[in-house]
Design a protein around this motif. Sequence first.
Motif, PDB file in Angstrom:
ATOM      1  N   LEU A 123       0.819  -1.209   0.000  1.00 32.15           N
ATOM      2  CA  LEU A 123       0.000   0.000   0.000  1.00 32.15           C
ATOM      3  C   LEU A 123       0.858   1.265   0.000  1.00 32.15           C
ATOM      4  O   LEU A 123       0.481   2.281  -0.589  1.00 32.15           O
ATOM      5  N   GLY A 124       2.013   1.216   0.644  1.00 36.49           N
ATOM      6  CA  GLY A 124       2.886   2.383   0.665  1.00 36.49           C
ATOM      7  C   GLY A 124       3.351   2.770  -0.725  1.00 36.49           C
ATOM      8  O   GLY A 124       3.248   3.932  -1.124  1.00 36.49           O
ATOM      9  N   VAL A 125       3.865   1.795  -1.490  1.00 36.40           N
ATOM     10  CA  VAL A 125       4.345   2.120  -2.837  1.00 36.40           C
ATOM     11  C   VAL A 125       3.188   2.475  -3.763  1.00 36.40           C
ATOM     12  O   VAL A 125       3.311   3.359  -4.624  1.00 36.40           O
ATOM     13  N   ASN A 126       2.054   1.799  -3.610  1.00 37.23           N
ATOM     14  CA  ASN A 126       0.900   2.132  -4.452  1.00 37.23           C
ATOM     15  C   ASN A 126       0.395   3.545  -4.161  1.00 37.23           C
ATOM     16  O   ASN A 126       0.030   4.285  -5.075  1.00 37.23           O
ATOM     17  N   THR A 127       0.380   3.919  -2.890  1.00 32.53           N
ATOM     18  CA  THR A 127      -0.021   5.275  -2.534  1.00 32.53           C
ATOM     19  C   THR A 127       0.983   6.288  -3.069  1.00 32.53           C
ATOM     20  O   THR A 127       0.601   7.332  -3.611  1.00 32.53           O
ATOM     21  N   LEU A 128       2.257   5.974  -2.941  1.00 29.04           N
ATOM     22  CA  LEU A 128       3.298   6.864  -3.457  1.00 29.04           C
ATOM     23  C   LEU A 128       3.140   7.078  -4.957  1.00 29.04           C
ATOM     24  O   LEU A 128       3.218   8.209  -5.447  1.00 29.04           O
ATOM     25  N   ASN A 129       2.873   6.004  -5.691  1.00 34.95           N
ATOM     26  CA  ASN A 129       2.785   6.092  -7.150  1.00 34.95           C
ATOM     27  C   ASN A 129       1.520   6.793  -7.615  1.00 34.95           C
ATOM     28  O   ASN A 129       1.567   7.718  -8.432  1.00 34.95           O
ATOM     29  N   MET A 130       0.372   6.332  -7.115  1.00 34.29           N
ATOM     30  CA  MET A 130      -0.906   6.781  -7.676  1.00 34.29           C
ATOM     31  C   MET A 130      -1.501   7.984  -6.961  1.00 34.29           C
ATOM     32  O   MET A 130      -2.333   8.690  -7.550  1.00 34.29           O
ATOM     33  N   ALA A 131      -1.104   8.221  -5.716  1.00 29.43           N
ATOM     34  CA  ALA A 131      -1.639   9.367  -4.987  1.00 29.43           C
ATOM     35  C   ALA A 131      -0.663  10.538  -4.979  1.00 29.43           C
ATOM     36  O   ALA A 131      -1.036  11.665  -5.287  1.00 29.43           O
ATOM     37  N   VAL A 132       0.581  10.256  -4.637  1.00 25.81           N
ATOM     38  CA  VAL A 132       1.550  11.340  -4.466  1.00 25.81           C
ATOM     39  C   VAL A 132       2.166  11.751  -5.803  1.00 25.81           C
ATOM     40  O   VAL A 132       2.071  12.912  -6.222  1.00 25.81           O
ATOM     41  N   ILE A 133       2.790  10.797  -6.486  1.00 31.59           N
ATOM     42  CA  ILE A 133       3.482  11.126  -7.735  1.00 31.59           C
ATOM     43  C   ILE A 133       2.512  11.613  -8.793  1.00 31.59           C
ATOM     44  O   ILE A 133       2.757  12.618  -9.476  1.00 31.59           O
ATOM     45  N   SER A 134       1.383  10.918  -8.963  1.00 30.94           N
ATOM     46  CA  SER A 134       0.440  11.323 -10.018  1.00 30.94           C
ATOM     47  C   SER A 134      -0.125  12.715  -9.764  1.00 30.94           C
ATOM     48  O   SER A 134      -0.259  13.528 -10.690  1.00 30.94           O
ATOM     49  N   ALA A 135      -0.414  13.034  -8.502  1.00 28.66           N
ATOM     50  CA  ALA A 135      -0.975  14.352  -8.187  1.00 28.66           C
ATOM     51  C   ALA A 135       0.062  15.454  -8.366  1.00 28.66           C
ATOM     52  O   ALA A 135      -0.221  16.501  -8.959  1.00 28.66           O
ATOM     53  N   LEU A 136       1.281  15.230  -7.870  1.00 28.37           N
ATOM     54  CA  LEU A 136       2.301  16.271  -7.956  1.00 28.37           C
ATOM     55  C   LEU A 136       2.763  16.491  -9.394  1.00 28.37           C
ATOM     56  O   LEU A 136       2.948  17.641  -9.825  1.00 28.37           O
ATOM     57  N   VAL A 137       2.956  15.415 -10.143  1.00 22.13           N
ATOM     58  CA  VAL A 137       3.349  15.569 -11.546  1.00 22.13           C
ATOM     59  C   VAL A 137       2.229  16.229 -12.340  1.00 22.13           C
ATOM     60  O   VAL A 137       2.473  17.150 -13.139  1.00 22.13           O
ATOM     61  N   GLY A 138       0.997  15.774 -12.138  1.00 21.06           N
ATOM     62  CA  GLY A 138      -0.126  16.377 -12.846  1.00 21.06           C
ATOM     63  C   GLY A 138      -0.255  17.864 -12.561  1.00 21.06           C
ATOM     64  O   GLY A 138      -0.438  18.674 -13.474  1.00 21.06           O
ATOM     65  N   TRP A 139      -0.129  18.226 -11.284  1.00 21.72           N
ATOM     66  CA  TRP A 139      -0.237  19.637 -10.909  1.00 21.72           C
ATOM     67  C   TRP A 139       0.914  20.457 -11.481  1.00 21.72           C
ATOM     68  O   TRP A 139       0.713  21.559 -12.009  1.00 21.72           O
ATOM     69  N   GLY A 140       2.122  19.921 -11.397  1.00 20.78           N
ATOM     70  CA  GLY A 140       3.275  20.653 -11.902  1.00 20.78           C
ATOM     71  C   GLY A 140       3.199  20.906 -13.393  1.00 20.78           C
ATOM     72  O   GLY A 140       3.481  22.017 -13.865  1.00 20.78           O
ATOM     73  N   VAL A 141       2.808  19.885 -14.150  1.00 23.75           N
ATOM     74  CA  VAL A 141       2.682  20.043 -15.604  1.00 23.75           C
ATOM     75  C   VAL A 141       1.563  21.030 -15.938  1.00 23.75           C
ATOM     76  O   VAL A 141       1.723  21.917 -16.792  1.00 23.75           O
ATOM     77  N   TYR A 142       0.435  20.888 -15.254  1.00 20.42           N
ATOM     78  CA  TYR A 142      -0.699  21.769 -15.535  1.00 20.42           C
ATOM     79  C   TYR A 142      -0.362  23.222 -15.236  1.00 20.42           C
ATOM     80  O   TYR A 142      -0.595  24.116 -16.050  1.00 20.42           O
ATOM     81  N   ARG A 143       0.223  23.467 -14.077  1.00 21.70           N
ATOM     82  CA  ARG A 143       0.571  24.845 -13.719  1.00 21.70           C
ATOM     83  C   ARG A 143       1.638  25.408 -14.636  1.00 21.70           C
ATOM     84  O   ARG A 143       1.608  26.582 -15.016  1.00 21.70           O
ATOM     85  N   GLY A 144       2.608  24.573 -15.013  1.00 18.81           N
ATOM     86  CA  GLY A 144       3.659  25.043 -15.905  1.00 18.81           C
ATOM     87  C   GLY A 144       3.120  25.457 -17.260  1.00 18.81           C
ATOM     88  O   GLY A 144       3.473  26.531 -17.788  1.00 18.81           O
ATOM     89  N   LEU A 145       2.248  24.644 -17.838  1.00 21.60           N
ATOM     90  CA  LEU A 145       1.695  24.966 -19.152  1.00 21.60           C
ATOM     91  C   LEU A 145       0.677  26.096 -19.075  1.00 21.60           C
ATOM     92  O   LEU A 145       0.460  26.799 -20.064  1.00 21.60           O
ATOM     93  N   GLN A 146       0.054  26.278 -17.914  1.00 23.62           N
ATOM     94  CA  GLN A 146      -0.895  27.374 -17.765  1.00 23.62           C
ATOM     95  C   GLN A 146      -0.226  28.740 -17.911  1.00 23.62           C
ATOM     96  O   GLN A 146      -0.887  29.736 -18.195  1.00 23.62           O
ATOM     97  N   LEU A 147       1.077  28.789 -17.736  1.00 29.59           N
ATOM     98  CA  LEU A 147       1.793  30.046 -17.934  1.00 29.59           C
ATOM     99  C   LEU A 147       1.692  30.523 -19.385  1.00 29.59           C
ATOM    100  O   LEU A 147       1.902  31.701 -19.669  1.00 29.59           O
ATOM    101  N   LEU A 148       1.351  29.601 -20.291  1.00 27.11           N
ATOM    102  CA  LEU A 148       1.225  29.932 -21.714  1.00 27.11           C
ATOM    103  C   LEU A 148      -0.224  30.168 -22.129  1.00 27.11           C
ATOM    104  O   LEU A 148      -0.500  30.277 -23.328  1.00 27.11           O
ATOM    105  N   ARG A 149      -1.143  30.258 -21.165  1.00 28.22           N
ATOM    106  CA  ARG A 149      -2.563  30.337 -21.522  1.00 28.22           C
ATOM    107  C   ARG A 149      -2.920  31.585 -22.320  1.00 28.22           C
ATOM    108  O   ARG A 149      -3.932  31.604 -23.017  1.00 28.22           O
TER     109      ARG A 149
END
Length: 232
Positions: A123-149
């Motif tokens: 559960l630790g690695v699954n939470t790390l992968n699907m909860a932590v990494i997916s959320a942080l990467v998704g947010w970082g990419v979204y916010r970064g590209l939003q600078l070009l909106r």
Amino acid sequence: MAAVDPVAAITAAEAPALHIPDGFVSAPVAAVGWVLAAAAIALAARRADRNLDERAAPLMGVMAAFIFAGQMVNFPVAGGTSGHLVGGALAAILLGPWAAIIVMTAVVALQALLFQDGGLAALGVNTLNMAVISALVGWGVYRGLQLLRGVHSVVPAVAAFAAAWLSVEAAAVATTLQLAASATSPLAVALPAMVGVHALIGVGEGLITLGALGLVRAARPDLLARHAQAEV
């Protein structure tokens, strides 16, 4: 995703796994996963408590229920492979990264406890992968590209799709590294399989994310604007 070993997946033409079952990661890798996931959740709880108001709790509950239900629906990819919504990027776009981690942790934990997707040791690695990494990467990419909106009106949609796609790929790479570190699957074999299959699954993730955001934009545009300048 399908809970199988990536090497066996190639032989059986099944999708490699994002949900890692118990026994597929070594005790040291599982322990490190638990420590990193617990640290990320603790940080997310503190930051979310500081950045969110009382109106956010119902939205977090609705988002958790939507993602939980969405993960129950599989869509075909290719060669007998299927995928389903992960939801980390969608939650991060609507709630901000810290609340998204909390929501995704609840979803991943419920899946492990109620439907045996993964297991308690993993559960630790699954939470790390699907909860932590997916959320942080998704947010970082979204916010970064939003600078070009301001460049073109299509940028927000591109940003959301790219955030969803890359969040899935990042989680897949993390899963592969954990399986390789556990001597479960050779990295040279598992990494191309995971990246290739989840590149296709990420397309479905991106389309579902765009559809969900379109519905939110039509019904409650304030939810999108609310976290456009959320603190990290």
